[in-house]
Design an enzyme around this catalytic site. Structure first.
Site, PDB file in Angstrom:
ATOM      1  N   ASN A 191     -19.881   3.726  -5.920  1.00 28.47           N
ATOM      2  CA  ASN A 191     -19.524   2.781  -6.976  1.00 28.47           C
ATOM      3  C   ASN A 191     -19.866   1.348  -6.591  1.00 28.47           C
ATOM      4  OD1 ASN A 191     -18.295   1.769  -9.352  1.00 28.47           O
ATOM      5  ND2 ASN A 191     -16.430   1.364  -8.224  1.00 28.47           N
TER       6      ASN A 191
ATOM      7  N   LYS B 232       0.859  -1.177   0.000  1.00 21.46           N
ATOM      8  CA  LYS B 232       0.000   0.000   0.000  1.00 21.46           C
ATOM      9  C   LYS B 232       0.897   1.230   0.000  1.00 21.46           C
ATOM     10  CE  LYS B 232      -4.495   0.309  -0.192  1.00 21.46           C
ATOM     11  NZ  LYS B 232      -5.387  -0.632  -0.890  1.00 21.46           N
TER      12      LYS B 232
END
Length: 428
Positions: free
Chosen positions: A233, A118
């Site tokens: 989304n 990440k």
């Protein structure tokens, strides 16, 4: 009706005090059940690499501002590391470490050959011009050129980033290698090697997981109802695709409020309304307004929390009426609610499994880039569904074997895969 919101890589629950400990708590439970030896435990709990970079950026006013950026590679025993890059003012190293570790388990659960990583930059992209963001993105890429690579570490979009930033990253990295390198990043625009089916991938994975769980519970989708908390989304696509399977979506919610229609909401109409009103359902007339808190405890068969973390807690878990919870968001269920939900006999398809459709299609994008060939949308959908269903069956079988909830079973599957790989490779 198409959804215009771009896909963004999901991220797990973020405990603002110590997200790393939050992530490790459930890992520890699974590791104990699995009987993980101390040596392997010590290897898996610590990231392989933590990089902190300072990025000088010439701002539009001519001043030079220095941004602090991070990239954490948690593990690469299964393959190159994979994980998004977030641009947010609250980014900090412990958060990025937690997200990187979580990506390791997520990739292992769906059995794709990636480790976890990440990244992030401390900034507020909403106050920056496109030029400033581009210069910052290119500076970050240049600073991490020896970390990134199609065979080393593959970034993707996350909070505050999207296809635009991934295009800049790919371009800058390609300059350092002297060749176009589309496989260095996923989540790119389609014209630059992005994959068809990626925008709806997470929501589709939620639908596939929900249908698989309903089959185990003997629930007929055409006779079942659902509420979807969060209509961004992931939530909007999950609602649309569940509706196509015959599930009646009675309730939805977003930041503007919650909306209920006992006869079922017309999801295509709701999506069209949202897209025409700055991404909000506020003022939508196809349903009646309700208290957002009541949506989570409404009389439905399936509950899909697809908004933010910690919405199901010890304070409302007892009143949940759904037989099945499918976590589209990351960390929507607090640890304090787990015992209550388990006692009530509610099946939970955990975030680590249910929303992994996104990283699965990211993997497909990387594979297509490596092959120099583009798959059809139908092929992407069919292969992603197969991976999601196979992962569900393995987690379900593990939950039955160890008599543990699906959440802990998912961690057991992930940890076992990584630990066995270390054993065979002799990684330490």
């Amino acid at each position: 009706m198409a959804v215009t919101t771009v896909y963004k890589e999901p991220a797990p629950i973020v405990d603002r005090e110590n997200p790393l400990e939050s992530m490790m708590s459930r890992f520890n439970i699974a590791a104990e059940i699995l009987g993980l030896d101390e040596s392997t435990y010590n290897v898996l709990k610590a990231p392989d690499k933590q990089v902190i970079v300072n990025i000088p950026v010439t701002m539009d006013n001519g001043q030079i501002r220095v941004f602090e950026g991070y990239r954490v590679v948690h593990n690469t025993i299964l393959g190159p590391s994979k994980g998004g890059i977030r641009y947010d003012i609250h980014v900090h190293l412990d958060e990025v470490k937690a997200l990187a570790a979580w990506m390791t388990w997520k990739c292992a659960v769906v059995d794709i050959p990636y480790g976890g990583a990440k990244g992030g930059i401390i900034c507020d992209p909403t106050t920056m011009s496109a030029g400033e963001i581009e210069r910052m993105t290119r500076g970050y890429t240049l600073a991490l050129k020896d970390v990134f690579g199609p065979d080393r570490d593959i970034p993707a979009p996350d909070m505050g980033t999207g296809p635009r930033e991934m295009a800049w990253l790919m371009d800058e990295f390609s300059k350092t290698t002297g060749m176009t390198s589309p496989a260095v990043v996923t989540g790119k625009p389609l014209v630059m090697g992005g994959s068809l089916g990626r925008v709806e991938a997470t929501g589709r994975g939620v639908m596939v997981s929900a249908i698989a769980a309903m089959k185990k519970l003997g629930m007929d989708p055409t006779k079942s109802s659902a509420a979807v908390q969060g209509f961004g989304n992931v939530g909007s696509w999950a609602a649309k695709l569940l509706c196509e399977k015959g599930v009646k979506i009675k309730g939805v919610s977003d930041i503007s409020g919650a909306y209920w229609n006992e006869e079922g909401i017309n999801i295509d109409e709701a999506i069209a309304y949202k897209n025409a009103h700055n991404g909000r359902l506020e003022g939508y007339t196809g349903a009646t307004s309700m208290d957002p808190d009541d949506l989570l405890i409404s009389a439905v068969d399936v509950l899909v929390p697809a908004a933010v973390e910690d919405v199901i807690t010890e304070h409302n878990a007892e009143r949940i009426q759904a037989k099945l919870i499918v976590e589209g968001a990351n960390g929507p269920t607090s640890a304090s609610a787990d015992d209550i939900i388990n006692r009530k006999g509610i099946m939970v398809v955990p975030d680590i499994l249910a929303n992994s459709g996104g990283v699965t299609v990211s993997y497909f994008e990387w594979v297509q880039n490596r092959l120099g060939y583009k798959w059809s949308e139908g092929m992407v959908i069919e292969r992603a569904a197969r991976i999601m269903n196979d992962a569900f069956e393995k987690v379900y079988a593990t939950s039955q074997k160890y008599k543990v909830p699906m959440r802990i079973a998912a961690y057991i599957v992930a940890i076992d895969k990584v630990a066995q790989t270390y054993k065979f490779r002799g990684g330490y």
